[in-house]
Design a protein around this motif. Structure first.
Motif, PDB file in Angstrom:
ATOM      1  N   PRO A 170       0.834  -1.208   0.000  1.00  0.00           N
ATOM      2  CA  PRO A 170       0.000   0.000   0.000  1.00  0.00           C
ATOM      3  C   PRO A 170       0.864   1.251   0.000  1.00  0.00           C
ATOM      4  N   GLN A 171       0.402   2.279  -0.718  1.00  0.00           N
ATOM      5  CA  GLN A 171       1.171   3.514  -0.830  1.00  0.00           C
ATOM      6  C   GLN A 171       0.607   4.651   0.022  1.00  0.00           C
ATOM      7  N   CYS A 172      -0.342   4.332   0.895  1.00  0.00           N
ATOM      8  CA  CYS A 172      -0.826   5.316   1.860  1.00  0.00           C
ATOM      9  C   CYS A 172      -1.389   4.580   3.065  1.00  0.00           C
ATOM     10  N   GLY A 173      -1.394   5.245   4.208  1.00  0.00           N
ATOM     11  CA  GLY A 173      -1.835   4.614   5.439  1.00  0.00           C
ATOM     12  C   GLY A 173      -3.303   4.221   5.419  1.00  0.00           C
ATOM     13  N   PHE A 174      -4.146   5.036   4.754  1.00  0.00           N
ATOM     14  CA  PHE A 174      -5.578   4.734   4.708  1.00  0.00           C
ATOM     15  C   PHE A 174      -5.833   3.454   3.911  1.00  0.00           C
ATOM     16  N   SER A 175      -5.132   3.313   2.787  1.00  0.00           N
ATOM     17  CA  SER A 175      -5.265   2.090   1.989  1.00  0.00           C
ATOM     18  C   SER A 175      -4.784   0.880   2.789  1.00  0.00           C
ATOM     19  N   ARG A 176      -3.681   1.045   3.499  1.00  0.00           N
ATOM     20  CA  ARG A 176      -3.134  -0.043   4.308  1.00  0.00           C
ATOM     21  C   ARG A 176      -4.140  -0.493   5.371  1.00  0.00           C
ATOM     22  N   GLN A 177      -4.795   0.476   6.009  1.00  0.00           N
ATOM     23  CA  GLN A 177      -5.764   0.151   7.054  1.00  0.00           C
ATOM     24  C   GLN A 177      -6.967  -0.600   6.491  1.00  0.00           C
ATOM     25  N   LEU A 178      -7.450  -0.183   5.317  1.00  0.00           N
ATOM     26  CA  LEU A 178      -8.620  -0.841   4.756  1.00  0.00           C
ATOM     27  C   LEU A 178      -8.290  -2.260   4.289  1.00  0.00           C
ATOM     28  N   VAL A 179      -7.103  -2.446   3.739  1.00  0.00           N
ATOM     29  CA  VAL A 179      -6.663  -3.794   3.371  1.00  0.00           C
ATOM     30  C   VAL A 179      -6.628  -4.680   4.617  1.00  0.00           C
ATOM     31  N   ALA A 180      -6.096  -4.147   5.715  1.00  0.00           N
ATOM     32  CA  ALA A 180      -6.006  -4.908   6.962  1.00  0.00           C
ATOM     33  C   ALA A 180      -7.399  -5.297   7.469  1.00  0.00           C
ATOM     34  N   ILE A 181      -8.357  -4.391   7.334  1.00  0.00           N
ATOM     35  CA  ILE A 181      -9.728  -4.681   7.766  1.00  0.00           C
ATOM     36  C   ILE A 181     -10.325  -5.808   6.924  1.00  0.00           C
ATOM     37  N   LEU A 182     -10.142  -5.740   5.613  1.00  0.00           N
ATOM     38  CA  LEU A 182     -10.673  -6.777   4.721  1.00  0.00           C
ATOM     39  C   LEU A 182     -10.053  -8.134   5.045  1.00  0.00           C
ATOM     40  N   ARG A 183      -8.758  -8.146   5.284  1.00  0.00           N
ATOM     41  CA  ARG A 183      -8.090  -9.410   5.607  1.00  0.00           C
ATOM     42  C   ARG A 183      -8.511  -9.925   6.980  1.00  0.00           C
ATOM     43  N   GLU A 184      -8.675  -9.018   7.923  1.00  0.00           N
ATOM     44  CA  GLU A 184      -9.099  -9.422   9.268  1.00  0.00           C
ATOM     45  C   GLU A 184     -10.459 -10.120   9.220  1.00  0.00           C
ATOM     46  N   HIS A 185     -11.315  -9.645   8.333  1.00  0.00           N
ATOM     47  CA  HIS A 185     -12.650 -10.226   8.198  1.00  0.00           C
ATOM     48  C   HIS A 185     -12.695 -11.312   7.130  1.00  0.00           C
ATOM     49  N   GLN A 186     -11.514 -11.720   6.639  1.00  0.00           N
ATOM     50  CA  GLN A 186     -11.376 -12.810   5.668  1.00  0.00           C
ATOM     51  C   GLN A 186     -12.237 -12.576   4.427  1.00  0.00           C
TER      52      GLN A 186
END
Length: 248
Positions: A170-186
């Motif tokens: 990810p090239q920004c913190g907001f994108s990184r956070q949303l990716v993490a949320i999607l992965r956390e919820h599988q």
């Protein structure tokens, strides 16, 4: 040449599917990472030494330019080496350790066994196989053409994330956070790197009536950015499942 530089996803698929019994060595690198400068030469030298061995293929992959392949194997750091046979990941090596690389290569090149020595990531565990293909666009694209392309992109996967960079980088913190949320919820999702296509980046702001990124779509319906998605999950931890059903 002993080392094949991968230039496209189609080339990668062809070379990795042609002969599954081969030991395939994937080398992920970037031009800006200092450790890769050393490992580039080591990888080439080792490949040259195995030039007469037709049972091994050495594939070099620019992790930035071919982010879809990097995401497939969840490559988050470079240099990164993966050894594969019969579509099974045998070994993953992170970092520039020539001794570990050579030992692993010798271990698996002398054996036809396909039992794994490392529980590597399952391909497409977190990203859908239906990813939009990034193709070069005309320098000038009409507004109607952009709108039509955005309709196709937003429905390219049941859940589509428009972000800066890729899930693996990810090239920004907001994108990184949303990716993490999607992965956390599988959640299985497709993605589009808006930094690689300014027509999509600018057009999507009007298309979604939303000025910032990342942006999340479910079955072609705009759901919001990071803050709205976080609020939706706080209100209902089954937000993604219900959004898919509602938009179906």
């Amino acid at each position: 040449m002993p080392v094949t530089e991968i230039e496209s996803e189609s080339q990668f698929t062809e070379l990795t599917k042609n002969d599954a019994t081969k030991l395939i060595v994937l080398y992920f690198h970037t031009p800006w990472a200092q450790p890769c400068q050393t490992m580039n030469q080591i990888f080439k030298t080792v490949a040259d030494s195995k030039a007469s061995d037709n049972s091994i293929s050495f594939l070099s992959i620019n992790a930035d330019e071919l982010s879809e392949i990097s995401e497939l194997f969840e490559v988050s750091a470079v240099p990164y080496i993966i050894l594969i046979r019969n579509s099974v990941i045998l070994k993953e090596l992170s970092g520039a350790d020539p001794k570990e690389f050579i030992n692993s290569l010798n271990q698996f090149s002398s054996s036809s066994s396909t039992s794994t020595s490392h529980n590597g990531p399952t391909p497409l565990a977190t990203a859908t196989a239906t990813k939009p293909q990034t193709t070069s666009q005309p320098e000038e694209e009409s507004e109607d053409a952009v709108q039509e392309r955005l309709k196709k992109l937003t429905t390219a996967a049941p859940i589509m994330l428009f972000m800066k960079g890729s899930p693996s980088s990810p090239q920004c913190g907001f994108s990184r956070q949303l990716v993490a949320i999607l992965r956390e919820h599988q959640v299985r999702f497709g993605f589009f790197d808006i930094l690689k296509d300014d027509s999509v980046r600018q057009g999507l702001k009007k298309f979604s009536d939303w000025p910032t990124f990342p942006q999340l779509y479910v079955n072609g319906e705009f759901q919001g950015g990071l803050d709205i998605v976080k609020e939706s999950i706080e209100e209902d931890d089954q937000f993604f499942e219900k959004a898919l059903q509602a938009a179906a």
